[in-house]
Design a protein around this motif. Structure first.
Motif, PDB file in Angstrom:
ATOM      1  N   HIS A 159     -18.731  57.279  -2.075  1.00 31.45           N
ATOM      2  CA  HIS A 159     -19.986  57.220  -1.325  1.00 31.45           C
ATOM      3  C   HIS A 159     -21.158  56.798  -2.211  1.00 31.45           C
ATOM      4  N   ALA A 160     -21.196  57.314  -3.422  1.00 24.67           N
ATOM      5  CA  ALA A 160     -22.352  57.073  -4.288  1.00 24.67           C
ATOM      6  C   ALA A 160     -22.346  55.704  -4.934  1.00 24.67           C
ATOM      7  N   GLU A 161     -21.143  55.199  -5.304  1.00 25.60           N
ATOM      8  CA  GLU A 161     -21.081  53.971  -6.096  1.00 25.60           C
ATOM      9  C   GLU A 161     -20.110  52.939  -5.544  1.00 25.60           C
ATOM     10  N   GLY A 162     -19.489  53.237  -4.414  1.00 27.91           N
ATOM     11  CA  GLY A 162     -18.597  52.251  -3.827  1.00 27.91           C
ATOM     12  C   GLY A 162     -17.228  52.181  -4.454  1.00 27.91           C
ATOM     13  N   HIS A 163     -16.823  53.212  -5.198  1.00 35.32           N
ATOM     14  CA  HIS A 163     -15.466  53.230  -5.745  1.00 35.32           C
ATOM     15  C   HIS A 163     -14.451  53.223  -4.606  1.00 35.32           C
ATOM     16  N   ASP A 164     -13.231  52.794  -4.934  1.00 33.45           N
ATOM     17  CA  ASP A 164     -12.177  52.817  -3.915  1.00 33.45           C
ATOM     18  C   ASP A 164     -11.977  54.233  -3.396  1.00 33.45           C
ATOM     19  N   LEU A 165     -11.729  54.347  -2.101  1.00 27.16           N
ATOM     20  CA  LEU A 165     -11.484  55.647  -1.504  1.00 27.16           C
ATOM     21  C   LEU A 165     -10.160  56.195  -2.022  1.00 27.16           C
ATOM     22  N   PRO A 166     -10.143  57.393  -2.604  1.00 25.18           N
ATOM     23  CA  PRO A 166      -8.897  57.918  -3.178  1.00 25.18           C
ATOM     24  C   PRO A 166      -7.919  58.363  -2.095  1.00 25.18           C
ATOM     25  N   ASP A 167      -6.658  58.338  -2.437  1.00 27.53           N
ATOM     26  CA  ASP A 167      -5.637  58.882  -1.548  1.00 27.53           C
ATOM     27  C   ASP A 167      -5.654  60.407  -1.650  1.00 27.53           C
ATOM     28  N   ALA A 168      -5.483  61.057  -0.524  1.00 27.77           N
ATOM     29  CA  ALA A 168      -5.436  62.511  -0.528  1.00 27.77           C
ATOM     30  C   ALA A 168      -4.211  62.981  -1.293  1.00 27.77           C
ATOM     31  N   PRO A 169      -4.344  63.989  -2.134  1.00 27.71           N
ATOM     32  CA  PRO A 169      -3.189  64.475  -2.902  1.00 27.71           C
ATOM     33  C   PRO A 169      -2.171  65.131  -1.988  1.00 27.71           C
ATOM     34  N   THR A 170      -0.921  65.035  -2.362  1.00 24.30           N
ATOM     35  CA  THR A 170       0.161  65.660  -1.593  1.00 24.30           C
ATOM     36  C   THR A 170       0.951  66.584  -2.520  1.00 24.30           C
ATOM     37  N   GLY A 171       1.650  67.511  -1.918  1.00 21.13           N
ATOM     38  CA  GLY A 171       2.475  68.419  -2.716  1.00 21.13           C
ATOM     39  C   GLY A 171       1.674  69.257  -3.680  1.00 21.13           C
ATOM     40  N   THR A 172       0.510  69.733  -3.217  1.00 23.62           N
ATOM     41  CA  THR A 172      -0.384  70.456  -4.132  1.00 23.62           C
ATOM     42  C   THR A 172      -0.094  71.950  -4.210  1.00 23.62           C
ATOM     43  N   THR A 173       0.862  72.454  -3.435  1.00 20.16           N
ATOM     44  CA  THR A 173       1.206  73.871  -3.520  1.00 20.16           C
ATOM     45  C   THR A 173       2.687  74.038  -3.826  1.00 20.16           C
ATOM     46  N   SER A 174       3.005  75.080  -4.571  1.00 22.58           N
ATOM     47  CA  SER A 174       4.398  75.381  -4.906  1.00 22.58           C
ATOM     48  C   SER A 174       4.515  76.874  -5.183  1.00 22.58           C
ATOM     49  N   ILE A 175       5.704  77.398  -5.008  1.00 20.40           N
ATOM     50  CA  ILE A 175       5.942  78.816  -5.270  1.00 20.40           C
ATOM     51  C   ILE A 175       6.422  78.986  -6.709  1.00 20.40           C
ATOM     52  N   ILE A 176       5.839  79.898  -7.422  1.00 17.36           N
ATOM     53  CA  ILE A 176       6.250  80.204  -8.791  1.00 17.36           C
ATOM     54  C   ILE A 176       6.925  81.577  -8.759  1.00 17.36           C
ATOM     55  N   ARG A 177       8.235  81.608  -8.977  1.00 19.50           N
ATOM     56  CA  ARG A 177       8.975  82.866  -8.901  1.00 19.50           C
ATOM     57  C   ARG A 177       8.947  83.578 -10.245  1.00 19.50           C
TER      58      ARG A 177
END
Length: 332
Positions: free
Chosen positions: A304-322
């Motif tokens: 929005h501020a400088e016209g950079h490419d719109l980033p892709d939303a991150p995926t797989g951002t949660t995981s269980i740590i046993r």
């Protein structure tokens, strides 16, 4: 503006032009909340200030300080937990790498203070909650063009959805068929608690299991001990805790009552804070990749501020740590 006699235009000049008191000018220009000023009067003051090219001193200072390199993050009144702290740290550093300063601001419902966006006039305003129509109008009136999100549907993606499902599924896979849900007492978390509980409920429904038994725990009173006793009586063997701090309260209460974790009660936390690995027993927990989410939010801001490419939303951002706090239920 400087008058014919060489002095700077003041609120008193605007007041005379608009036919109101200097106090009224201050209320209008400072957007003071709680004042009963008619729309006609407000427009008259704004017209007079525009005619005289008057700006309050706080706005002039903001302009001189380089407002176009300020990003204002508006936070709801949330406790500053581990995940949010991590997100803010990453966002601060990434924006700084591009020459921007991140400022955080939490507007309170009963406050009469001037909104910080009216003082700083930042290049971008980011909200981790939904803005009211009044706030959006106010931001635009001071020339703020980049507001994220302008609509709720445009809010930067923050993956808080899959974590509670992972907690419940982890316990079910271990063989637990009766779950409890440990919630904190902080009223500021009410919406988050309800949302996470709904997800745990969905997992139980999908598995054809009874609803989770909800208990509130607070380290400052005896509620955790009462919750553990209630769960034990009901045959609950697996606890989904709202976060790692709540999980720690449950584990401590279980230990004081002579119950073993995970021998008698399995407990899984959320956030994978440093506490989770350091605790005894170490806590199974949901890890949320707040670094990726912070980088993503920074990318939205820079788009929005400088016209950079719109980033892709991150995926797989949660995981269980046993870790040590969860295990299959003990066979009786």
């Amino acid at each position: 503006m400087v008058t014919a006699v060489g002095r700077r235009v003041t609120a008193a000049d605007v007041a005379r032009e608009a036919g109101v008191s200097p106090a009224t000018v201050g209320f209008v220009m400072n957007r003071t909340r709680g004042q009963t000023i008619s729309e006609a009067t407000r427009k008259r003051v704004l017209a007079a200030s525009q005619k005289l090219n008057y700006r309050p001193h706080h706005a002039a200072r903001a302009l001189r300080s380089g407002r176009n390199k300020i990003v204002l993050l508006v936070l709801p009144d949330w406790p500053l937990e581990h995940s949010l702290r991590t997100n803010l740290e990453v966002l601060t550093h990434e924006l700084a790498n591009h020459g921007y300063t991140l400022v955080t601001y939490t507007p309170l419902a009963d406050s009469t203070a001037i909104p910080l966006w009216a003082i700083l006039e930042p290049a971008v305003v980011v909200g981790y909650g939904e803005f009211s129509d009044e706030d959006l109008t106010d931001m635009k009136s001071v020339g703020i063009r980049h507001i994220i999100p302008e609509k709720a549907s445009a809010q930067p993606s923050m993956d808080f959805i899959s974590g509670p499902r992972l907690q419940a599924q982890h316990l079910l896979k271990l063989g637990h068929t009766r779950l409890g849900f440990a919630r904190p007492s902080d009223p500021r978390l009410e919406e988050f608690v309800a949302a996470r509980l709904r997800l745990v409920q969905q997992v139980c429904d999908e598995a054809g299991l009874p609803s989770p038994v909800v208990q509130q725990v607070d380290y400052r009173d005896e509620s955790a001990g009462a919750a553990v006793a209630s769960w034990e009586e009901a045959g609950i063997t697996g606890i989904v805790a709202y976060n790692d701090e709540t999980a720690a309260d449950v584990i401590s209460a279980a230990s004081r009552q002579g119950l073993g974790v995970p021998k008698d009660l399995s407990v899984v936390g959320h956030d994978d804070s440093p506490l989770a690995a350091r605790y005894l027993p170490s806590m199974s927990s949901v890890s949320v990749d707040m670094e990726s989410l912070g980088m993503y939010t920074a990318g939205i801001v820079l788009h929005h501020a400088e016209g950079h490419d719109l980033p892709d939303a991150p995926t797989g951002t949660t995981s269980i740590i046993r870790r040590e706090s969860t295990a299959p239920p003990r066979m009786h």
